[in-house]
Design a protein around this motif. Structure first.
Motif, PDB file in Angstrom:
ATOM      1  N   UNK A  40       0.833  -1.203   0.000  1.00 49.92           N
ATOM      2  CA  UNK A  40       0.000   0.000   0.000  1.00 49.92           C
ATOM      3  C   UNK A  40       0.868   1.253   0.000  1.00 49.92           C
ATOM      4  N   UNK A  41       1.942   1.229   0.753  1.00 46.29           N
ATOM      5  CA  UNK A  41       2.866   2.366   0.809  1.00 46.29           C
ATOM      6  C   UNK A  41       3.445   2.638  -0.582  1.00 46.29           C
ATOM      7  N   UNK A  42       3.832   1.557  -1.280  1.00 47.25           N
ATOM      8  CA  UNK A  42       4.403   1.691  -2.622  1.00 47.25           C
ATOM      9  C   UNK A  42       3.374   2.212  -3.612  1.00 47.25           C
ATOM     10  N   UNK A  43       2.183   1.624  -3.574  1.00 46.61           N
ATOM     11  CA  UNK A  43       1.146   1.984  -4.536  1.00 46.61           C
ATOM     12  C   UNK A  43       0.741   3.447  -4.384  1.00 46.61           C
ATOM     13  N   UNK A  61       2.868  -4.916 -13.005  1.00 48.26           N
ATOM     14  CA  UNK A  61       1.857  -4.156 -13.713  1.00 48.26           C
ATOM     15  C   UNK A  61       1.158  -4.987 -14.775  1.00 48.26           C
ATOM     16  N   UNK A  62      -0.167  -4.817 -14.887  1.00 45.13           N
ATOM     17  CA  UNK A  62      -0.944  -5.407 -15.978  1.00 45.13           C
ATOM     18  C   UNK A  62      -1.621  -4.249 -16.691  1.00 45.13           C
ATOM     19  N   UNK A  63      -1.182  -3.961 -17.915  1.00 43.06           N
ATOM     20  CA  UNK A  63      -1.667  -2.799 -18.657  1.00 43.06           C
ATOM     21  C   UNK A  63      -2.624  -3.258 -19.747  1.00 43.06           C
ATOM     22  N   UNK A  64      -3.869  -2.755 -19.692  1.00 45.68           N
ATOM     23  CA  UNK A  64      -4.919  -3.136 -20.639  1.00 45.68           C
ATOM     24  C   UNK A  64      -5.409  -1.902 -21.384  1.00 45.68           C
ATOM     25  N   UNK A  65      -5.912  -2.073 -22.607  1.00 52.55           N
ATOM     26  CA  UNK A  65      -6.378  -0.923 -23.379  1.00 52.55           C
ATOM     27  C   UNK A  65      -7.745  -0.418 -22.943  1.00 52.55           C
ATOM     28  N   UNK A  66      -8.538  -1.274 -22.311  1.00 50.26           N
ATOM     29  CA  UNK A  66      -9.902  -0.917 -21.911  1.00 50.26           C
ATOM     30  C   UNK A  66     -10.464  -2.042 -21.061  1.00 50.26           C
ATOM     31  N   UNK A  80      -4.210 -11.752 -12.711  1.00 56.51           N
ATOM     32  CA  UNK A  80      -4.077 -11.297 -11.326  1.00 56.51           C
ATOM     33  C   UNK A  80      -4.140 -12.466 -10.351  1.00 56.51           C
ATOM     34  N   UNK A  81      -5.001 -13.434 -10.637  1.00 54.45           N
ATOM     35  CA  UNK A  81      -5.079 -14.609  -9.764  1.00 54.45           C
ATOM     36  C   UNK A  81      -3.798 -15.423  -9.791  1.00 54.45           C
ATOM     37  N   UNK A  82      -3.234 -15.603 -10.981  1.00 55.49           N
ATOM     38  CA  UNK A  82      -2.002 -16.369 -11.112  1.00 55.49           C
ATOM     39  C   UNK A  82      -0.827 -15.644 -10.456  1.00 55.49           C
ATOM     40  N   UNK A  83      -0.781 -14.313 -10.587  1.00 54.39           N
ATOM     41  CA  UNK A  83       0.280 -13.541  -9.944  1.00 54.39           C
ATOM     42  C   UNK A  83       0.199 -13.659  -8.423  1.00 54.39           C
ATOM     43  N   UNK A  84      -1.015 -13.562  -7.892  1.00 53.09           N
ATOM     44  CA  UNK A  84      -1.185 -13.661  -6.444  1.00 53.09           C
ATOM     45  C   UNK A  84      -0.725 -15.017  -5.918  1.00 53.09           C
ATOM     46  N   UNK A  85      -1.010 -16.068  -6.675  1.00 52.93           N
ATOM     47  CA  UNK A  85      -0.576 -17.408  -6.264  1.00 52.93           C
ATOM     48  C   UNK A  85       0.943 -17.526  -6.260  1.00 52.93           C
ATOM     49  N   UNK A  86       1.606 -16.711  -7.073  1.00 55.67           N
ATOM     50  CA  UNK A  86       3.071 -16.753  -7.144  1.00 55.67           C
ATOM     51  C   UNK A  86       3.725 -15.748  -6.193  1.00 55.67           C
ATOM     52  N   UNK A  89       2.000  -8.941  -6.252  1.00 50.28           N
ATOM     53  CA  UNK A  89       0.833  -8.075  -6.125  1.00 50.28           C
ATOM     54  C   UNK A  89       0.568  -7.417  -7.469  1.00 50.28           C
ATOM     55  N   UNK A  90      -0.588  -7.688  -8.103  1.00 48.95           N
ATOM     56  CA  UNK A  90      -0.873  -7.091  -9.417  1.00 48.95           C
ATOM     57  C   UNK A  90      -1.313  -5.640  -9.286  1.00 48.95           C
ATOM     58  N   UNK A  91      -0.849  -4.809 -10.202  1.00 47.36           N
ATOM     59  CA  UNK A  91      -1.285  -3.417 -10.300  1.00 47.36           C
ATOM     60  C   UNK A  91      -1.975  -3.250 -11.643  1.00 47.36           C
TER      61      UNK A  91
END
Length: 333
Positions: A40-43, A61-66, A80-86, A89-91
């Motif tokens: 949270x401090x970083x974000x 980071x996960x960057x999407x167009x829309x 995001x689910x796969x990142x959390x399991x590893x 923290x997804x942004x």
């Protein structure tokens, strides 16, 4: 300081006292809570206390167009689910019209010292777009993975649906139903996945330089309606679209011209995004294997983050034709 404690506590979902204990290095805090506070401090963009700066949270980071096209929230859920399991923290960074650009998001992610970035549907897929912000990532040596085809010179690992197979499946399906005049509604001229689809269509249909049955559009229902109207007026009885959104716009075009779908015009989409079973008629489409691709993208990224070698080759995943109610035998006109 009080404002910072309040904001971090709210972001992390803990008390201000807990935030204070973490920042001062005191005990009595679980590792999960401690990680949540530091993230949270970083974000929020606050500097960590000096003694904690070596413990940068593992943000990706996960960057999407829309987020309006349902295929992108579906991908975000998998990634995001796969990142959390590893343990990451997804942004999530989703662009909006008139909002923050992809380049701006890259700067923000670099400022927060992310461990890596996954892009989907970004400027990398447009040959005539600026790619300078990607080179900043390369210069920093930051791990990056692209989802679906992009320009070759960037050199990032890519996880893509096989556009050629997708077109072959859609074209073969329409031909099996007796359609002879088959058109395509694609993305913009410089859109690399659309270029691949067009190349596959030229091979499958045996076209030469004739583009009578090719129309391009922005990835919107309004743009697709204009493009599909031209195709239908030229006599096509089957339309292959580069996305489900384009397919829905094509169905709207047919109806405005007084044509029934699929009795007069058959339409095939691409993605198999959410709710395509609920459209009228349910949409025949070519399904992208989003779950497999999302997990593969995370695996590639984590491999890079952990310092292992990674292949720069593009991983191609085979799509699947899903036949529903928007296609039917041709009614020759």
């Amino acid at each position: 300081m009080t404002k910072r404690l309040t904001e971090v506590a709210r972001k992390a979902g803990v008390s201000e006292a807990t935030v204070s204990r973490v920042l001062n290095g005191r005990g009595g805090v679980s590792e999960a809570t401690r990680t949540a506070v530091l993230t949270a401090l970083d974000v929020l963009g606050y500097e960590r206390p000096t003694k904690l700066r070596g413990e940068r949270a593992r943000l990706v980071g996960l960057v999407l167009p829309e987020l309006q096209n349902p295929i992108f929230p579906a991908l975000a859920e998998v990634v995001t689910g796969s990142l959390a399991q590893r343990g990451f923290t997804p942004a999530l960074c989703a662009r909006t019209i008139g909002g923050i650009s992809e380049a701006d998001y890259v700067e923000m992610l670099l400022d927060h010292q992310v461990s890596g970035v996954i892009f989907a549907g970004g400027s990398y897929a447009l040959a005539d777009a600026t790619h300078e912000h990607y080179r900043r990532l390369t210069d920093r040596g930051l791990p990056v993975v692209l989802v679906n085809a992009g320009v070759d010179e960037l050199g990032f690992p890519r996880v893509s649906t096989d556009d050629a197979v997708a077109v072959e499946q859609a074209y073969g399906h329409l031909r099996s139903l007796g359609h002879e005049r088959i058109g395509v509604v694609l993305g913009p001229e410089g859109h690399v996945p659309s270029r691949r689809k067009l190349a596959a269509m030229i091979r499958a249909a045996g076209w030469a330089d004739d583009t009578t049955y090719v129309q391009r559009s922005s990835f919107s229902m309004e743009g697709a309606r204009v493009a599909a109207t031209k195709l239908i007026e030229r006599g096509v009885t089957g339309i292959i679209c580069a996305s489900d959104v384009l397919a829905l716009g094509s169905i709207r075009a047919a109806r405005r011209l007084g044509c029934a779908v699929p009795a007069d015009v058959s339409v095939v989409g691409f993605d198999d995004s959410a709710f395509m079973t609920c459209t009228d008629p349910p949409l025949t489409t070519v399904r992208q294997p989003i779950e497999t691709m999302g997990q593969a993208a995370v695996d590639l990224l984590v491999t890079q983050i952990e310092g292992a070698g990674v292949l720069r080759d593009e991983l191609l995943f085979e799509p699947e034709l899903v036949v529903r109610g928007s296609t039917a035998p041709a009614r020759h006109r």
